[in-house]
Write a protein that holds these residues in place. Structure first.
Motif, PDB file in Angstrom:
ATOM      1  N   GLY A  29       2.449 -52.184  44.896  1.00  0.00           N
ATOM      2  CA  GLY A  29       2.976 -52.282  43.538  1.00  0.00           C
ATOM      3  C   GLY A  29       3.097 -53.720  43.068  1.00  0.00           C
ATOM      4  O   GLY A  29       2.767 -54.039  41.919  1.00  0.00           O
ATOM      5  N   ALA A  67       6.086 -52.731  37.894  1.00  0.00           N
ATOM      6  CA  ALA A  67       6.812 -53.152  36.695  1.00  0.00           C
ATOM      7  C   ALA A  67       7.606 -54.425  36.956  1.00  0.00           C
ATOM      8  O   ALA A  67       7.641 -55.331  36.114  1.00  0.00           O
ATOM      9  CB  ALA A  67       7.738 -52.031  36.228  1.00  0.00           C
ATOM     10  N   LEU A  68       8.229 -54.509  38.131  1.00  0.00           N
ATOM     11  CA  LEU A  68       8.999 -55.709  38.477  1.00  0.00           C
ATOM     12  C   LEU A  68       8.095 -56.934  38.528  1.00  0.00           C
ATOM     13  O   LEU A  68       8.420 -57.979  37.959  1.00  0.00           O
ATOM     14  CB  LEU A  68       9.697 -55.511  39.825  1.00  0.00           C
ATOM     15  CG  LEU A  68      10.449 -56.713  40.368  1.00  0.00           C
ATOM     16  CD1 LEU A  68      11.651 -57.031  39.481  1.00  0.00           C
ATOM     17  CD2 LEU A  68      10.885 -56.478  41.795  1.00  0.00           C
ATOM     18  N   ARG A 122      -3.407 -49.800  36.152  1.00  0.00           N
ATOM     19  CA  ARG A 122      -3.018 -48.412  35.874  1.00  0.00           C
ATOM     20  C   ARG A 122      -3.969 -47.422  36.537  1.00  0.00           C
ATOM     21  O   ARG A 122      -3.551 -46.405  37.078  1.00  0.00           O
ATOM     22  CB  ARG A 122      -2.946 -48.181  34.370  1.00  0.00           C
ATOM     23  CG  ARG A 122      -1.781 -48.908  33.712  1.00  0.00           C
ATOM     24  CD  ARG A 122      -1.601 -48.487  32.276  1.00  0.00           C
ATOM     25  NE  ARG A 122      -2.681 -48.923  31.404  1.00  0.00           N
ATOM     26  CZ  ARG A 122      -2.756 -50.120  30.836  1.00  0.00           C
ATOM     27  NH1 ARG A 122      -1.790 -50.995  31.039  1.00  0.00           N
ATOM     28  NH2 ARG A 122      -3.767 -50.424  30.053  1.00  0.00           N
ATOM     29  N   LEU A 158       6.887 -43.492  42.324  1.00  0.00           N
ATOM     30  CA  LEU A 158       8.086 -44.209  41.871  1.00  0.00           C
ATOM     31  C   LEU A 158       8.192 -45.587  42.510  1.00  0.00           C
ATOM     32  O   LEU A 158       8.492 -46.579  41.835  1.00  0.00           O
ATOM     33  CB  LEU A 158       9.341 -43.395  42.170  1.00  0.00           C
ATOM     34  CG  LEU A 158       9.590 -42.176  41.295  1.00  0.00           C
ATOM     35  CD1 LEU A 158      10.772 -41.368  41.827  1.00  0.00           C
ATOM     36  CD2 LEU A 158       9.830 -42.593  39.851  1.00  0.00           C
ATOM     37  N   ILE A 159       7.953 -45.662  43.807  1.00  0.00           N
ATOM     38  CA  ILE A 159       8.055 -46.951  44.504  1.00  0.00           C
ATOM     39  C   ILE A 159       7.000 -47.927  43.970  1.00  0.00           C
ATOM     40  O   ILE A 159       7.315 -49.055  43.593  1.00  0.00           O
ATOM     41  CB  ILE A 159       7.907 -46.770  46.019  1.00  0.00           C
ATOM     42  CG1 ILE A 159       9.085 -45.974  46.575  1.00  0.00           C
ATOM     43  CG2 ILE A 159       7.821 -48.129  46.719  1.00  0.00           C
ATOM     44  CD1 ILE A 159       8.901 -45.509  48.006  1.00  0.00           C
ATOM     45  N   GLY A 166       1.085 -55.298  39.975  1.00  0.00           N
ATOM     46  CA  GLY A 166       1.831 -55.922  38.889  1.00  0.00           C
ATOM     47  C   GLY A 166       1.288 -57.286  38.516  1.00  0.00           C
ATOM     48  O   GLY A 166       1.342 -57.691  37.353  1.00  0.00           O
ATOM     49  N   ALA A 222       5.153 -47.811  41.186  1.00  0.00           N
ATOM     50  CA  ALA A 222       5.256 -48.110  39.754  1.00  0.00           C
ATOM     51  C   ALA A 222       6.413 -49.055  39.464  1.00  0.00           C
ATOM     52  O   ALA A 222       6.284 -49.956  38.627  1.00  0.00           O
ATOM     53  CB  ALA A 222       5.421 -46.812  38.962  1.00  0.00           C
ATOM     54  N   ASN A 223       7.538 -48.877  40.140  1.00  0.00           N
ATOM     55  CA  ASN A 223       8.673 -49.778  39.916  1.00  0.00           C
ATOM     56  C   ASN A 223       8.387 -51.181  40.431  1.00  0.00           C
ATOM     57  O   ASN A 223       8.753 -52.174  39.793  1.00  0.00           O
ATOM     58  CB  ASN A 223       9.946 -49.209  40.549  1.00  0.00           C
ATOM     59  CG  ASN A 223      10.575 -48.154  39.684  1.00  0.00           C
ATOM     60  OD1 ASN A 223      10.926 -48.406  38.536  1.00  0.00           O
ATOM     61  ND2 ASN A 223      10.692 -46.942  40.205  1.00  0.00           N
ATOM     62  N   ALA A 224       7.722 -51.294  41.581  1.00  0.00           N
ATOM     63  CA  ALA A 224       7.346 -52.617  42.087  1.00  0.00           C
ATOM     64  C   ALA A 224       6.335 -53.272  41.152  1.00  0.00           C
ATOM     65  O   ALA A 224       6.399 -54.478  40.896  1.00  0.00           O
ATOM     66  CB  ALA A 224       6.777 -52.489  43.494  1.00  0.00           C
ATOM     67  N   LEU A 273       5.499 -50.814  48.305  1.00  0.00           N
ATOM     68  CA  LEU A 273       6.144 -51.945  47.635  1.00  0.00           C
ATOM     69  C   LEU A 273       5.150 -53.083  47.436  1.00  0.00           C
ATOM     70  O   LEU A 273       5.003 -53.628  46.334  1.00  0.00           O
ATOM     71  CB  LEU A 273       7.356 -52.411  48.450  1.00  0.00           C
ATOM     72  CG  LEU A 273       8.118 -53.607  47.933  1.00  0.00           C
ATOM     73  CD1 LEU A 273       8.783 -53.282  46.603  1.00  0.00           C
ATOM     74  CD2 LEU A 273       9.159 -54.047  48.950  1.00  0.00           C
TER      75      LEU A 273
END
Length: 197
Positions: free
Chosen positions: A48, A157-158, A60, A150-151, A52, A153-155, A45
């Protein structure tokens, strides 16, 4: 109804450092692992959130290097006996970086590789059946990589979405400070108990 819900919360459940998904097996158990292993979740988390803030190609590349490093960490496994302590140490470092707003672009890929290796090494996947084929053996590994991706990449993106809002940036910094505080407390407890030994 509320009383029943309150009683359900009070029911004791067995504690485990690394959660499992009963009956999930293979790929699904691998995907669920980073969500159930709290120290892994916290590190991913924070990583990420840090990526971000950076954005662009370097973030990336760091995200993809995380996935490759997890595979390497899974392969070396028990060869890194300090992996659990290193996961908490990296969670502390990335949490402090998020809390302070510090974003060193050249450090992000290095942090991603280190995080991937120690998460992979600390995962400790169960042994497959003796007659299992290579696909069956690889499914939990693939699941772990997907869950970690997933964890993070989503963090990422957020953090990228809220990057321009000052209130949201403050919330992300608070999250980073809480994660670093949690990691410090658990790390201190682990070291007082003898570390990963």
């Amino acid at each position: 109804m509320i009383r029943r819900a309150a009683l359900f919360v009070l029911i004791p459940f067995p504690a485990a450092a690394h959660g499992t998904l009963p009956g999930g097996g293979g790929f699904y158990a691998g995907v669920a692992h980073p969500f159930l292993a709290i120290e892994h979740f916290l590190l991913l988390l924070c990583l990420g959130l840090l990526l971000g803030h950076l954005g662009g190609a370097i973030a990336r590349v760091a995200l993809l290097s995380l996935s490759s490093a997890i595979v390497f960490g899974l392969a070396v496994g028990s060869a890194l006996p300090f992996a659990g302590t290193a996961v908490l140490g990296l969670a502390l470092i990335t949490g402090l970086m998020v809390a302070s707003g510090l974003s060193v672009k050249l450090l992000a890929p290095v942090l991603s590789v280190c995080a991937g290796v120690v998460i992979g090494a600390d995962t400790g996947l169960p042994e497959a059946a003796p007659n299992a084929g290579p696909v069956v053996i690889a499914m939990p590994w693939i699941g772990v990589v997907v869950g970690c991706f997933l964890i993070a990449a989503n963090a990422m993106a957020l953090a990228g979405l809220v990057g321009g809002h000052s209130t949201a940036r403050i919330a992300l910094r608070i999250a980073g400070s809480w994660i670093s505080a949690i990691a410090l407390i658990v790390l201190a407890f682990r070291l007082s108990q003898g570390g990963d030994a």
